[in-house]
Design a protein around this motif. Structure first.
Motif, short mmCIF file in Angstrom:
data_model
loop_
_atom_site.label_atom_id
_atom_site.label_comp_id
_atom_site.label_asym_id
_atom_site.label_seq_id
_atom_site.Cartn_x
_atom_site.Cartn_y
_atom_site.Cartn_z
N VAL A 1 59.41 55.86 21.51
CA VAL A 1 59.54 56.55 20.32
C VAL A 1 61.14 56.92 20.11
N ILE A 2 61.77 56.53 18.94
CA ILE A 2 62.92 56.49 18.72
C ILE A 2 63.19 57.76 17.65
N ALA A 3 63.85 58.66 18.21
CA ALA A 3 64.42 59.90 17.00
C ALA A 3 65.64 59.16 16.43
N TRP A 4 65.44 58.86 15.02
CA TRP A 4 66.29 58.22 14.31
C TRP A 4 67.12 59.11 13.30
N THR A 5 68.29 59.71 13.72
CA THR A 5 69.13 60.54 12.76
C THR A 5 70.21 59.52 12.34
N GLY A 6 69.69 58.59 11.78
CA GLY A 6 70.63 57.38 11.46
C GLY A 6 71.21 57.40 9.85
N TYR A 7 71.01 58.60 9.32
CA TYR A 7 71.43 58.90 7.68
C TYR A 7 72.12 60.37 7.64
N VAL A 8 72.79 60.51 6.58
CA VAL A 8 73.15 61.98 6.39
C VAL A 8 72.36 62.61 5.84
N THR A 9 71.81 63.74 6.32
CA THR A 9 70.65 64.53 5.60
C THR A 9 71.13 65.63 5.06
N PRO A 10 70.57 66.26 4.07
CA PRO A 10 70.82 67.50 3.35
C PRO A 10 71.13 68.54 4.04
N SER A 11 72.03 69.18 3.90
CA SER A 11 72.27 70.40 4.68
C SER A 11 71.92 71.82 4.07
N GLY A 12 70.80 72.47 4.78
CA GLY A 12 70.23 73.72 3.93
C GLY A 12 69.53 73.12 3.00
N LEU A 13 69.16 74.09 1.87
CA LEU A 13 68.28 73.83 0.70
C LEU A 13 68.96 73.90 -0.59
N GLY A 14 70.37 73.07 -0.67
CA GLY A 14 71.12 72.93 -1.55
C GLY A 14 70.70 71.99 -2.68
N PRO A 15 71.45 71.50 -3.34
CA PRO A 15 71.23 70.62 -4.60
C PRO A 15 70.85 69.16 -3.82
N ASP A 16 71.18 68.97 -2.66
CA ASP A 16 70.91 67.44 -1.99
C ASP A 16 69.66 67.48 -1.58
N ALA A 17 68.74 68.52 -1.29
CA ALA A 17 67.28 68.74 -1.03
C ALA A 17 66.68 68.37 -2.18
N VAL A 18 66.97 68.46 -3.61
CA VAL A 18 66.25 68.29 -4.53
C VAL A 18 66.30 66.82 -5.39
N THR A 19 67.23 66.11 -4.78
CA THR A 19 67.40 64.62 -5.37
C THR A 19 67.16 63.58 -4.36
N ALA A 20 67.07 62.21 -4.68
CA ALA A 20 66.98 61.28 -3.90
C ALA A 20 68.27 60.76 -3.66
N ARG A 21 69.40 61.15 -3.90
CA ARG A 21 70.80 60.48 -3.54
C ARG A 21 71.05 60.40 -2.39
N LEU A 22 70.66 61.15 -1.07
CA LEU A 22 70.90 60.86 0.17
C LEU A 22 69.82 59.81 0.69
N ALA A 23 68.65 59.86 0.09
CA ALA A 23 67.67 58.93 0.71
C ALA A 23 67.81 57.48 0.00
N ASP A 24 68.52 57.49 -1.14
CA ASP A 24 68.84 56.31 -1.71
C ASP A 24 69.80 55.47 -0.64
N VAL A 25 70.56 56.11 -0.03
CA VAL A 25 71.55 55.53 0.91
C VAL A 25 70.92 55.32 2.13
N ALA A 26 70.01 56.10 2.66
CA ALA A 26 69.46 56.03 3.96
C ALA A 26 68.51 54.92 3.98
N ALA A 27 67.79 54.92 2.93
CA ALA A 27 66.45 53.86 3.02
C ALA A 27 67.16 52.45 3.54
N PRO A 28 68.05 51.65 3.04
CA PRO A 28 68.48 50.70 3.58
C PRO A 28 69.06 50.46 5.02
N ARG A 29 69.38 51.66 5.45
CA ARG A 29 69.86 51.93 6.78
C ARG A 29 68.44 51.77 7.84
N LEU A 30 67.20 52.64 7.18
CA LEU A 30 66.17 52.65 7.94
C LEU A 30 65.50 51.17 7.89
#
Length: 395
Positions: free
Chosen positions: A223-252
């Motif tokens: 099993v790989i625990a993959w914290t390979g992207y910058v995640t949202p911090s708390g429940l602020g604006p990053d949690a309700v958009t795909a901005r960070l996910a768009d950067v994370a997906a190619p890394r995954l």
């Protein structure tokens, strides 16, 4: 409804609130301060690595080289050059998908030790204020824990809040491989929590590996625990958009490509996508190789950025669960103007395979001992689909 007002409502819903009343400029500034800077560039040292011609051959560019090219490069590299390049560019080697696993583990130990020493020096620097020294002490302690005997750190990047991924089990020999993709607040400081460990990626991964071994002790698993992207911090604006996910997906996707070069499992790795991690998985899904079906398990999901599983492509089989006490169920499952993450993956209309999570409690309780979700996750990871239990049908 104005977009600004809708955004306030959605952010409030992610915090478990039905309506968020505008608290004024101070609240808006606090939310903005919580926005994270995504890491999309190769690790520190990459420019010098690309400019290094000491081997007489070009070194694979971390920004563009695919995993197969990286694997071929290291397979042909002289052992002395391998050792020298690893010592000179440990952050590069340790993060190159396709590089030999043992070499990455070794390179990352070098990088982590260097980060620990750097943080210790800052902690002892009385020219810094007390807050900065305390943060440095915490960073040094977190780094030191990763250097414990037997830990297999697959990737490490000290930039920002810190990215770290770890392997549990023998990845090179595994017949079945799983990747845990975590949600908000996953970073170096929260990667492996001693208190309430199942809130952390490391604790979830260990629980999954233990369950797999319980169900199938004769099967080699990792099993790989993959914290390979910058995640949202708390429940602020990053949690309700795909901005960070768009950067994370190619890394995954690069991680998955690298696993094809460094191991020989019986099938594609299974993906376990928690909370915002399911947004990352949903973003990556259409580009996952259709050469084999990838099991994608989403739990505690705010949505996957689509209205149905069919939109995720034929390369994935989507499984979904949410327990009745998980607050994420209060999130509005919609997407308007880039806010929100689409339909509820556990809804009948979405088209995912339902998974029971009986016994799980709250947003982080899916890997708790004795829960149906932990049993089912282990069964899916092993490909034992006949033993997966499903929620009772509601009349």
């Amino acid at each position: 409804m104005q977009r600004r007002k809708l955004k306030r409502i959605l952010i409030g819903a992610f915090a478990g609130c039905a309506v968020l009343v505008d608290a004024g400029a101070a609240a808006a500034q606090a939310a903005a301060a919580n926005e994270q800077v995504a890491i999309a560039t190769p690790p520190t040292g990459s420019a010098a690595w690309v400019s290094d011609h000491s081997t007489g051959h070009p070194l694979p560019d971390p920004a563009t080289a695919d995993a197969a090219t990286v694997a071929a490069f290291f397979a042909a590299l002289d052992p002395a050059d391998t050792e020298r390049l690893t010592a000179a560019y440990p952050l590069v080697v340790g993060n190159l998908d396709g590089a030999p696993l043992a070499l990455r583990y070794h390179a990352n130990r070098i990088s982590i030790a260097a980060e620990r020493d750097r943080a210790r020096a800052r902690a002892a620097d009385h020219n810094l204020n007390a807050s900065a020294r305390a943060l440095a002490t915490a960073r040094a302690d977190d780094s030191e824990h990763l250097l414990a005997e037997g830990r297999q750190i697959l990737a490490f990047d000290p930039r920002g809040r810190g990215l770290v991924s770890e392997v549990y089990g023998d990845l090179a020999a595994a017949q079945r491989v799983s990747v845990l993709v975590p949600g908000s607040d996953a970073d170096l400081g929260h990667f492996d929590q001693a208190v309430d460990p199942l809130r952390s990626p490391a604790g979830m991964a260990r629980a999954l590996l233990a369950e797999e071994r319980r169900q199938a002790p004769g099967t080699r698993t990792a099993v790989i625990a993959w914290t390979g992207y910058v995640t949202p911090s708390g429940l602020g604006p990053d949690a309700v958009t795909a901005r960070l996910a768009d950067v994370a997906a190619p890394r995954l996707l690069r991680l998955l490509a690298g696993l094809k070069e460094t191991g020989h499992p019986d099938g594609p790795p299974a993906l376990f996508c928690h909370s915002y991690g399911s947004v990352v998985c949903g973003t990556a899904a259409p580009r996952i190789d259709e050469g084999g079906t990838t099991d994608m398990v989403v739990f505690g999901s705010p949505g996957m950025g689509v209205e149905s599983a069919a939109e995720l492509g034929r390369g994935v089989e989507v499984w979904a669960t949410r327990n009745r006490t998980d607050w994420i169920g209060n999130v509005p499952y919609l997407e308007v103007g880039g806010l929100g993450h689409g339909a509820d993956p556990t809804s009948t209309a979405f088209g995912a395979m339902d998974v029971s999570s009986t016994g799980a409690e709250g947003h982080n309780g899916y890997f708790a001992p004795g829960t149906a979700s932990l049993h089912n996750f282990g069964a899916i990871a092993l490909g034992r689909y006949d033993s997966v239990s499903h929620p009772p049908t509601v009349a």
